[in-house]
Design a protein around this motif. Structure first.
Motif, short mmCIF file in Angstrom:
data_model
loop_
_atom_site.label_atom_id
_atom_site.label_comp_id
_atom_site.label_asym_id
_atom_site.label_seq_id
_atom_site.Cartn_x
_atom_site.Cartn_y
_atom_site.Cartn_z
N LEU A 41 0.83 -1.21 0.00
CA LEU A 41 0.00 0.00 0.00
C LEU A 41 0.86 1.26 0.00
N ILE A 42 1.92 1.26 0.79
CA ILE A 42 2.83 2.42 0.83
C ILE A 42 3.47 2.63 -0.53
N LEU A 43 3.96 1.55 -1.14
CA LEU A 43 4.61 1.68 -2.45
C LEU A 43 3.63 2.15 -3.52
N ARG A 44 2.38 1.72 -3.42
CA ARG A 44 1.37 2.19 -4.38
C ARG A 44 1.15 3.69 -4.20
N ARG A 45 1.12 4.14 -2.97
CA ARG A 45 0.86 5.55 -2.68
C ARG A 45 2.08 6.44 -2.94
N GLU A 46 3.26 5.97 -2.51
CA GLU A 46 4.46 6.82 -2.54
C GLU A 46 5.36 6.60 -3.75
N GLY A 47 5.23 5.44 -4.39
CA GLY A 47 6.15 5.10 -5.47
C GLY A 47 7.38 4.39 -4.90
N PRO A 48 8.39 4.15 -5.73
CA PRO A 48 9.58 3.42 -5.27
C PRO A 48 10.25 4.09 -4.07
N LEU A 49 10.65 3.25 -3.11
CA LEU A 49 11.33 3.72 -1.90
C LEU A 49 12.42 2.74 -1.53
N SER A 50 13.36 3.19 -0.74
CA SER A 50 14.38 2.28 -0.21
C SER A 50 13.80 1.54 0.99
N PRO A 82 18.52 -0.57 -8.76
CA PRO A 82 19.53 0.37 -8.26
C PRO A 82 18.94 1.77 -8.07
N HIS A 83 19.37 2.43 -7.01
CA HIS A 83 18.96 3.81 -6.76
C HIS A 83 19.63 4.69 -7.83
N PRO A 84 18.90 5.63 -8.42
CA PRO A 84 19.48 6.43 -9.52
C PRO A 84 20.63 7.35 -9.12
N THR A 85 20.68 7.75 -7.84
CA THR A 85 21.73 8.70 -7.44
C THR A 85 22.66 8.16 -6.36
N ASP A 86 22.33 7.03 -5.76
CA ASP A 86 23.16 6.48 -4.68
C ASP A 86 23.38 4.99 -4.96
N GLY A 87 24.53 4.68 -5.47
CA GLY A 87 24.84 3.31 -5.86
C GLY A 87 24.86 2.31 -4.72
N ARG A 88 24.88 2.79 -3.49
CA ARG A 88 24.88 1.87 -2.33
C ARG A 88 23.48 1.43 -1.95
#
Length: 143
Positions: A41-50, A82-88
């Motif tokens: 539900l969070i991912l649907r609402r917020e989009g991709p997250l770590s 992969p995160h677009p700005t933080d490779g870790r």
């Protein structure tokens, strides 16, 4: 804190729990735990997250969220990218299957709750509920 506030808090918590129980079975996705469903539900609402961001939103340890996410990856509900700005870091992304499951579940629960409202409340009660929702939404808003 006053006794009135405590009584209001108790009644609100009990009512929310009862309503949740009444609607839980209607949209409960099979093969997904409640914690996993919340992440979907969070991912649907917020989009991709770590994983760390998901853990912060849910106020759980990152290790605990990592377990939840691993389970969702295993059953194909989310993927890691992969995160677009933080490779870790990696982003957790809802798959088509995950989105379909969470949308079906939400639609079923919304329909069940709408049926409860229509069958148990008259027009005046529905108007009162609409007014109360504005207050509840302010109470639930992030500060």
């Amino acid at each position: 804190m006053t006794d009135d506030s405590l009584e209001t808090a108790r009644r609100l918590r009990l009512a929310i729990n009862r309503i949740r129980r009444l609607t839980r079975q209607a949209g409960e996705p099979t093969g997904v735990t409640r914690s996993q469903e919340v992440v979907l539900l969070i991912l649907r609402r917020e989009g991709p997250l770590s994983t760390a961001e998901l853990a912060e939103i849910e106020r759980v340890r990152p290790q605990s969220m990592g377990e939840i996410v691993r389970g969702l990856v295993e059953i194909g509900m989310v993927v890691k990218a992969p995160h677009p700005t933080d490779g870790r870091r990696e982003l957790i992304i809802l798959t088509r299957v995950g989105r379909a499951v969470v949308e079906r579940s939400s639609a079923e629960r919304d329909a069940e709750l709408a049926d409860l409202i229509a069958s148990r409340l008259d027009n005046d009660d529905r108007a009162t509920l609409d007014s109360a929702l504005e207050v509840l939404e302010r109470l639930a808003a992030d500060r």
